[in-house]
Design an enzyme around this catalytic site. Structure first.
Site, PDB file in Angstrom:
ATOM      1  N   HIS A  17       0.769  -1.422  -0.091  1.00  0.00           N
ATOM      2  CA  HIS A  17      -0.016  -0.094  -0.118  1.00  0.00           C
ATOM      3  C   HIS A  17       0.896   1.234  -0.073  1.00  0.00           C
ATOM      4  CE1 HIS A  17       0.815   0.382   4.215  1.00  0.00           C
ATOM      5  NE2 HIS A  17       0.437  -0.912   4.500  1.00  0.00           N
ATOM      6  N   SER A 253      -2.519   2.638   6.771  1.00  0.00           N
ATOM      7  CA  SER A 253      -2.136   1.211   6.654  1.00  0.00           C
ATOM      8  C   SER A 253      -3.165   0.325   5.907  1.00  0.00           C
ATOM      9  CB  SER A 253      -1.836   0.486   8.066  1.00  0.00           C
ATOM     10  OG  SER A 253      -3.122   0.662   8.793  1.00  0.00           O
ATOM     11  N   LYS A 254      -2.964  -0.657   5.715  1.00  0.00           N
ATOM     12  CA  LYS A 254      -4.141  -1.535   5.026  1.00  0.00           C
ATOM     13  C   LYS A 254      -5.308  -1.777   6.018  1.00  0.00           C
ATOM     14  CE  LYS A 254      -1.207  -5.113   4.714  1.00  0.00           C
ATOM     15  NZ  LYS A 254      -0.561  -6.507   4.584  1.00  0.00           N
ATOM     16  N   ARG A 255      -4.976  -1.836   7.453  1.00  0.00           N
ATOM     17  CA  ARG A 255      -6.091  -1.938   8.072  1.00  0.00           C
ATOM     18  C   ARG A 255      -6.930  -0.531   8.563  1.00  0.00           C
ATOM     19  NH1 ARG A 255      -3.908  -5.725  13.032  1.00  0.00           N
ATOM     20  NH2 ARG A 255      -3.453  -7.651  11.878  1.00  0.00           N
TER      21      ARG A 255
END
Length: 281
Positions: A17, A253-255
């Site tokens: 990402h 972040s991805k989360r």
């Protein structure tokens, strides 16, 4: 010129990402400025979450960004025996012990949202008969590095643990303080090594001289310096780069909703667009 070897070490648990891209840009620029080399390492210890398709995606994204690396890719999952040997060496020296507390049990005693793995838990080995009984019943456990045993073994050296940080104003010495992390996890019953152990082992083995990492890993670096001292591994020079944050000021972040590079590519973005979106200069 002094040798400069650094590395980029993503985990193939998803697509790269924008936060990964920013970190990669810093790593490759540091190496270019020093006339050094970048190694690529895939930290795929977690076999339940790592996937071959994510590994392929990472390699493709780096190539697309124009970032090439030196030598073969090191996959940590191919070197579990090396990390096991490190653990055994530490066990024979009385520096690690089996902890049977579950993450849920640890979390229950912590403030809401606290990370059980970074809560500063300290403990000691169970009595041999009790430990043998739990092992016979198949109880899960984590191998923890005993901070008290480490301090005892290092003696006066413990108080002098430090690393060199590269800053805009020049290099500076930073005292390492692993105490807030307590007895960190170095492996689990079903996981041959933790990030801490595998990362430090590989940096030493691969001759990494400089590590560029995000500010979010600054405090954790003290744990790595402790491991390096215990294992007589060299301590790299560290530099910490700013993180990519969202409108709320929190790490992207991805989360936290950071869109993967694969998706941005599908939207027609170029490598130059990605650089601009990360704010990298």
């Amino acid at each position: 010129m002094e040798q400069f070897i650094t590395r980029f070490a993503p985990s193939p648990t998803g697509h790269l990402h924008l936060g990964h891209a920013l970190s990669a840009f810093h790593v490759w620029r540091d190496a270019a400025r020093a006339g050094g080399a970048v190694l690529l390492r895939l930290e795929d210890i977690d076999q339940t979450r790592c996937r071959p398709q994510y590994e392929a995606s990472i390699l493709a994204d780096l190539k697309w960004l124009g970032l090439d690396w030196s030598g073969p890719v090191r996959r940590q999952s191919q070197h579990f025996d090396e990390y096991a040997a490190d653990l055994e060496a530490l066990r024979q020296r009385g520096l690690i012990y089996r902890c049977f507390k579950t993450r849920r049990e640890i979390a229950a005693a912590l403030p809401a949202g606290a990370d059980p793995d970074e809560a500063g838990l300290t403990g000691k080995p169970l009595a041999p008969a009790v430990e043998a009984s739990r092992l016979a019943r198949g109880h899960a456990f984590a191998w923890r590095l005993s901070l008290s045993a480490a301090r005892a073994e290092l003696g006066a050296r413990y108080g002098t643990l430090a690393y060199t940080e590269l800053t805009p104003a020049g290099p500076r010495q930073v005292r390492a303080d692993p105490k807030p992390f307590g007895d960190v996890v170095l492996a689990r019953k079903d996981t041959p090594a933790s990030y801490h152990l595998a990362c430090c082992h590989d940096d030493a083995l691969q001759g990494v001289t400089h590590v560029t990492r995000g500010e979010d890993i600054r405090t954790m670096t003290s744990v790595h310096v402790l491991l390096q001292a215990l294992m007589d591994w060299p301590v790299p020079v560290y530099r910490f780069h700013p993180l990519l944050v969202g409108p709320d000021g929190k790490k992207l972040s991805k989360r936290a909703g950071d869109k993967g590079l694969l998706a941005w590519r599908a939207d027609g973005k170029t490598p130059a667009d990605i650089r601009a979106m990360t704010g990298f200069e």
